[in-house]
Design a protein around this motif. Structure first.
Motif, PDB file in Angstrom:
ATOM      1  N   GLY A  10      32.567 -40.407  17.274  1.00 51.75           N
ATOM      2  CA  GLY A  10      31.332 -40.531  18.025  1.00 51.75           C
ATOM      3  C   GLY A  10      30.281 -41.214  17.173  1.00 51.75           C
ATOM      4  N   ALA A  11      29.285 -41.824  17.815  1.00 51.37           N
ATOM      5  CA  ALA A  11      28.316 -42.636  17.079  1.00 51.37           C
ATOM      6  C   ALA A  11      26.972 -42.632  17.784  1.00 51.37           C
ATOM      7  N   TYR A  12      25.959 -43.055  17.035  1.00 56.33           N
ATOM      8  CA  TYR A  12      24.685 -43.411  17.639  1.00 56.33           C
ATOM      9  C   TYR A  12      24.687 -44.917  17.905  1.00 56.33           C
ATOM     10  N   THR A  13      24.325 -45.280  19.112  1.00 57.03           N
ATOM     11  CA  THR A  13      24.255 -46.689  19.477  1.00 57.03           C
ATOM     12  C   THR A  13      22.783 -47.104  19.493  1.00 57.03           C
ATOM     13  N   GLY A  14      22.426 -48.116  20.252  1.00 56.35           N
ATOM     14  CA  GLY A  14      21.031 -48.529  20.314  1.00 56.35           C
ATOM     15  C   GLY A  14      20.786 -49.790  19.512  1.00 56.35           C
ATOM     16  N   ILE A  15      19.531 -50.226  19.496  1.00 52.45           N
ATOM     17  CA  ILE A  15      19.197 -51.539  18.943  1.00 52.45           C
ATOM     18  C   ILE A  15      19.380 -51.594  17.427  1.00 52.45           C
ATOM     19  N   GLU A  16      19.331 -50.455  16.737  1.00 54.33           N
ATOM     20  CA  GLU A  16      19.462 -50.473  15.283  1.00 54.33           C
ATOM     21  C   GLU A  16      20.889 -50.184  14.832  1.00 54.33           C
ATOM     22  N   SER A  17      21.834 -50.098  15.746  1.00 54.24           N
ATOM     23  CA  SER A  17      23.209 -49.777  15.398  1.00 54.24           C
ATOM     24  C   SER A  17      24.151 -50.822  15.983  1.00 54.24           C
ATOM     25  N   ALA A  18      25.228 -51.105  15.240  1.00 50.44           N
ATOM     26  CA  ALA A  18      26.263 -52.006  15.741  1.00 50.44           C
ATOM     27  C   ALA A  18      27.273 -51.276  16.612  1.00 50.44           C
ATOM     28  N   ALA A  19      27.161 -49.949  16.678  1.00 53.83           N
ATOM     29  CA  ALA A  19      28.091 -49.173  17.494  1.00 53.83           C
ATOM     30  C   ALA A  19      27.797 -49.385  18.971  1.00 53.83           C
ATOM     31  N   ALA A  40      35.800 -46.873  24.284  1.00 50.98           N
ATOM     32  CA  ALA A  40      34.998 -46.510  25.458  1.00 50.98           C
ATOM     33  C   ALA A  40      33.551 -46.895  25.201  1.00 50.98           C
ATOM     34  N   ASP A  41      32.968 -47.671  26.112  1.00 52.35           N
ATOM     35  CA  ASP A  41      31.550 -47.972  26.026  1.00 52.35           C
ATOM     36  C   ASP A  41      30.759 -46.732  26.422  1.00 52.35           C
ATOM     37  N   ALA A  42      29.755 -46.389  25.624  1.00 56.14           N
ATOM     38  CA  ALA A  42      28.933 -45.211  25.923  1.00 56.14           C
ATOM     39  C   ALA A  42      27.656 -45.304  25.110  1.00 56.14           C
ATOM     40  N   PHE A  43      26.580 -44.736  25.639  1.00 58.65           N
ATOM     41  CA  PHE A  43      25.306 -44.721  24.926  1.00 58.65           C
ATOM     42  C   PHE A  43      25.179 -43.402  24.175  1.00 58.65           C
ATOM     43  N   ASP A  44      25.002 -43.496  22.858  1.00 57.04           N
ATOM     44  CA  ASP A  44      24.826 -42.328  21.987  1.00 57.04           C
ATOM     45  C   ASP A  44      25.832 -41.217  22.278  1.00 57.04           C
ATOM     46  N   PRO A  45      27.147 -41.507  22.165  1.00 54.28           N
ATOM     47  CA  PRO A  45      28.141 -40.437  22.282  1.00 54.28           C
ATOM     48  C   PRO A  45      28.220 -39.667  20.962  1.00 54.28           C
ATOM     49  N   SER A  46      27.200 -38.866  20.687  1.00 52.42           N
ATOM     50  CA  SER A  46      27.008 -38.282  19.364  1.00 52.42           C
ATOM     51  C   SER A  46      27.837 -37.033  19.114  1.00 52.42           C
ATOM     52  N   PHE A  47      28.465 -36.479  20.156  1.00 49.89           N
ATOM     53  CA  PHE A  47      29.384 -35.369  19.936  1.00 49.89           C
ATOM     54  C   PHE A  47      30.503 -35.449  20.956  1.00 49.89           C
ATOM     55  N   LEU A  48      31.709 -35.098  20.491  1.00 51.08           N
ATOM     56  CA  LEU A  48      32.917 -35.226  21.295  1.00 51.08           C
ATOM     57  C   LEU A  48      33.681 -33.908  21.295  1.00 51.08           C
ATOM     58  N   ALA A  49      34.464 -33.693  22.353  1.00 54.78           N
ATOM     59  CA  ALA A  49      35.324 -32.514  22.429  1.00 54.78           C
ATOM     60  C   ALA A  49      36.546 -32.844  23.261  1.00 54.78           C
ATOM     61  N   LEU A  50      37.657 -32.152  22.980  1.00 55.68           N
ATOM     62  CA  LEU A  50      38.906 -32.352  23.704  1.00 55.68           C
ATOM     63  C   LEU A  50      39.193 -31.185  24.629  1.00 55.68           C
ATOM     64  N   SER A  51      39.862 -31.464  25.738  1.00 58.41           N
ATOM     65  CA  SER A  51      40.375 -30.403  26.592  1.00 58.41           C
ATOM     66  C   SER A  51      41.517 -29.696  25.871  1.00 58.41           C
ATOM     67  N   PRO A  52      41.799 -28.439  26.214  1.00 55.41           N
ATOM     68  CA  PRO A  52      42.885 -27.722  25.532  1.00 55.41           C
ATOM     69  C   PRO A  52      44.229 -28.426  25.607  1.00 55.41           C
ATOM     70  N   ASP A  53      44.503 -29.148  26.690  1.00 59.61           N
ATOM     71  CA  ASP A  53      45.790 -29.829  26.817  1.00 59.61           C
ATOM     72  C   ASP A  53      45.805 -31.209  26.162  1.00 59.61           C
ATOM     73  N   GLY A  54      44.672 -31.622  25.587  1.00 60.71           N
ATOM     74  CA  GLY A  54      44.599 -32.899  24.890  1.00 60.71           C
ATOM     75  C   GLY A  54      44.610 -34.116  25.784  1.00 60.71           C
ATOM     76  N   ALA A  55      44.467 -33.929  27.098  1.00 59.82           N
ATOM     77  CA  ALA A  55      44.542 -35.060  28.024  1.00 59.82           C
ATOM     78  C   ALA A  55      43.189 -35.682  28.323  1.00 59.82           C
ATOM     79  N   THR A  56      42.104 -34.969  28.023  1.00 63.04           N
ATOM     80  CA  THR A  56      40.761 -35.420  28.397  1.00 63.04           C
ATOM     81  C   THR A  56      39.824 -35.288  27.207  1.00 63.04           C
TER      82      THR A  56
END
Length: 352
Positions: A10-19, A40-56
């Motif tokens: 996960g990353a911070y995006t925006g004008i000061e980031s290349a992410a 995956a294109d996303a704005f400031d996806p700063s935290f991520l989590a997985l489903s228990p089955d690992g599919a999502t």
């Protein structure tokens, strides 16, 4: 071809980031990372989590009017957005999935509230079914003028949900209804005023939890009663060397899968503090260089043999092998990636 595993960034995006969104890396069995393109294109996806089955995979969009998003994980690790929903608050900074896989829990930092979203078939996010608002403030006028929910996580049994509030210096323990997804406050645990609690991690046995405080640069061990949800404070240890007087912000806390060690990251000091956790008492072991600047997040590989540190300021991720005594040995040079702020090791895969 060698067995390895995926690592989502996960990353911070925006004008000061290349992410520009969520990136995918591959780790070989020894932890050496090979970074790939954005999946995956996303704005400031700063935290991520997985489903228990690992599919999502789920991600926050840390916007003033926050959102949470759901992604299907392909056979090659690529992500396909399923849908997104409002997080019911501002600047969502943390999320987790209930162990049963039916609900997503989100902490909104700016507005100090927690939201619950049902997860439908195929990982579809439904409209939020419940929301709780924190209150209170702390002595730091800049960071604690009001509540700032920084983490929400289920206990190992799934019967309760704990929300850590940096602004109000509290940990909220909620009873969780697995049918409706509703939260009912059971305990509101006050911690030292001005300490700014940030994240909490459970011991594998579920009888203890470790709370890292961002503003105090410390980790506190709590006894945890799984039957009542009560937290009993124990030892508090600094994450910094004796005599260190410069500003620092502690960030993430993780516990080794065998329950023997606790690791906490320091930003500004740019280090990882290591503690012995078993038997109880939280004894300092060492403080090691993180190998990156601004280690906002650290994570362990599925087997606990590798620790990853995400350097927000340096734009790099460093991996370490974890020795029998929690010795951290850099695997290789840090891998460059724009503004990494979350590292999520995923299920096994095959990589070259």
């Amino acid at each position: 071809m060698a067995a390895g595993y995926r690592v989502y960034l996960g990353a911070y995006t925006g004008i000061e980031s290349a992410a520009d969104g969520i990136r995918l890396a591959f780790a070989d069995p020894g932890g050496r990372l090979r970074c790939t393109e954005t999946v995956a294109d996303a704005f400031d996806p700063s935290f991520l989590a997985l489903s228990p089955d690992g599919a999502t995979l789920f991600a926050v969009n840390e916007l003033p009017e926050g959102r949470v998003a759901s992604f299907a994980i392909g056979a090659d690790g690529a992500l396909r957005e399923i849908n997104s929903q409002p997080s019911l608050g501002g600047a969502p900074c943390h999320l987790s999935v209930h162990p049963a896989g039916r609900f997503l829990l989100t902490a909104n930092y700016a507005t100090g509230n927690v939201a619950v979203h049902p997860i439908g078939e195929g990982g579809v996010l439904r409209e939020a079914c419940h929301e709780v608002q924190h209150s209170g403030s702390g002595p730091d006028p800049r960071r604690q003028e009001g509540p700032h929910a920084h983490q929400v996580v289920p206990d190992p049994s799934g019967r309760r949900v704990l929300a850590v509030d940096l602004g109000a210096d509290t940990v909220h323990v909620y009873d969780f209804d697995p049918v409706s997804g509703h939260l009912a406050l059971r305990h509101e645990v006050a911690v030292r005023a001005g300490s700014g609690p940030r994240h909490l991690a459970f011991h594998p046995r579920g009888d203890r939890a470790y709370l890292i405080s961002e503003l105090a640069s410390s980790i506190t061990e709590f006894g945890y009663d799984a039957d009542t949800g009560a937290l009993e404070p124990g030892a508090t240890r600094s994450t910094l060397p004796d005599g260190y007087a410069q500003q620092n912000l502690a960030a993430e806390v993780v516990v080794s899968p065998d329950g023997r060690f606790v690791f906490g990251s320091n930003r500004s000091h740019d280090s990882i503090a290591v503690f012995r956790a078993d038997p109880p008492g939280l004894q300092p072991v060492d403080i090691r260089s993180a190998g990156v600047a601004g280690p906002r997040h650290i994570a362990l590989s599925p087997d606990g043999g590798v620790l990853f540190a995400a350097g927000q300021r340096s734009g790099t991720v460093q991996s370490f092998t974890v020795g029998a005594g929690a010795e951290l040995t850099p695997v290789a040079e840090p891998v460059s990636t724009p503004s990494p702020v979350c590292v999520l090791p995923a299920q096994s895969s095959r990589s070259s």
